[in-house]
Design an enzyme around this catalytic site. Structure first.
Site, PDB file in Angstrom:
ATOM      1  N   TYR A   1       6.640 -10.164   6.700  1.00  0.00           N
ATOM      2  CA  TYR A   1       6.516  -8.734   6.988  1.00  0.00           C
ATOM      3  C   TYR A   1       7.099  -8.402   8.355  1.00  0.00           C
ATOM      4  O   TYR A   1       7.092  -9.224   9.275  1.00  0.00           O
ATOM      5  CB  TYR A   1       5.051  -8.297   6.960  1.00  0.00           C
ATOM      6  CG  TYR A   1       4.483  -8.118   5.570  1.00  0.00           C
ATOM      7  CD1 TYR A   1       4.589  -6.893   4.909  1.00  0.00           C
ATOM      8  CD2 TYR A   1       3.849  -9.170   4.912  1.00  0.00           C
ATOM      9  CE1 TYR A   1       4.073  -6.726   3.633  1.00  0.00           C
ATOM     10  CE2 TYR A   1       3.327  -9.013   3.629  1.00  0.00           C
ATOM     11  CZ  TYR A   1       3.444  -7.788   3.002  1.00  0.00           C
ATOM     12  OH  TYR A   1       2.941  -7.621   1.738  1.00  0.00           O
TER      13      TYR A   1
ATOM     14  N   ASP B   1       0.820  -1.208   0.000  1.00  0.00           N
ATOM     15  CA  ASP B   1       0.000   0.000   0.000  1.00  0.00           C
ATOM     16  C   ASP B   1       0.855   1.258   0.000  1.00  0.00           C
ATOM     17  O   ASP B   1       2.073   1.209   0.193  1.00  0.00           O
ATOM     18  CB  ASP B   1      -0.898   0.026   1.241  1.00  0.00           C
ATOM     19  CG  ASP B   1      -2.042  -0.961   1.158  1.00  0.00           C
ATOM     20  OD1 ASP B   1      -2.410  -1.350   0.039  1.00  0.00           O
ATOM     21  OD2 ASP B   1      -2.563  -1.334   2.223  1.00  0.00           O
TER      22      ASP B   1
END
EC number: 5.4.99.12
Length: 249
Positions: free
Chosen positions: A111, A52
């Protein structure tokens, strides 16, 4: 046409995200523009993770096909030359078979989310970590996070605009640890829902500051109700750190 796999690092702050968009800068667009200057013709770049706006990467993976048959060092160095001054770097390039796909061949994505708990504003780490102004109990956050392991309906931690067909995902690993004033969350799964990691982090911070108990967190997960999610963590602290593929490392 030879196919190349590239490993990419980028600072997500100037970009609208990975994916090419109209009238907004993207990491994909920067790479495609640089690759076109190298190859002399339009090039499509396919990424493993569609990060994003504002999300960073230490080791995003992508693939591209070039008309020219070039050494991997030439591909890396030439794309990096044409990427300037964008904060994107090709760390490594490798030749791969035509059936390799950066997104669909991936078996796991990793992540990292960085938090710093301090009252003072950030200077050196501004835009690269989430500053939480209350003390975080990393041990309590880690304990609560273990409820996320395995297969669940992650509707609570799924963005309302998520286009995935199903909210059911399997989380392979998650850990929360403290390093001085920094608290780091790491997690791994084959794939994630839109804003899933940031939603999980935001709710775990509610545990970390004492607003929620581990039981409250588990109830929020089990509710499968987006309205039960805590505040969504900002993009600043999120990094795509690695992507796994079948075969030798």
């Amino acid at each position: 046409m030879p196919r190349y796999r590239i490993t990419i690092e980028y600072d997500g702050r100037p970009f609208s995200g990975w994916q090419r968009q109209d009238n907004a800068p993207s990491v994909q667009e920067s790479l495609e523009r640089a690759a076109e200057k190298l190859d002399g013709a339009p090039v499509l770049v396919y990424g493993a993770g569609r990060t994003d706006s504002g999300v960073h990467a230490l080791a995003q993976v992508a693939h591209l096909d070039l008309a020219k048959d070039l050494s991997t060092d030439k591909v890396r160095d030439a794309i990096n030359y044409h990427l300037k001054p964008d904060p994107v770097a090709v760390i490594e390039a490798a030749r791969v078979s035509d059936d390799f796909h950066a997104r669909f061949s991936a078996t796991r994505r990793h992540y990292l989310y960085r938090m710093i708990d301090r009252r003072a504003p950030l200077t050196l780490d501004r835009g690269q970590v989430w500053r939480v102004t209350r003390k975080l109990d990393a041990e309590a956050m880690h304990h609560a996070a273990q409820a996320l392991l395995g297969q669940h309906d992650f509707t609570t931690f799924r963005d309302a605009q998520c286009q995935a067909e199903s909210p059911v995902k399997s989380l392979d690993a998650i850990s929360v640890s403290r390093y001085g004033e920094e608290v780091q969350l790491t997690c791994s799964a084959r794939s994630f829902l839109h804003r899933q990691v940031r939603s999980m982090v935001g709710s775990l911070v509610e545990v970390g500051v004492g607003k929620w108990s581990a039981r409250d967190f588990k109830r929020a997960l089990d509710a499968a109700d987006r309205s039960r999610c805590g505040p969504v963590a900002p993009a600043d602290g999120l990094y795509l750190t690695a992507v796994d593929y079948p075969g030798p490392a």
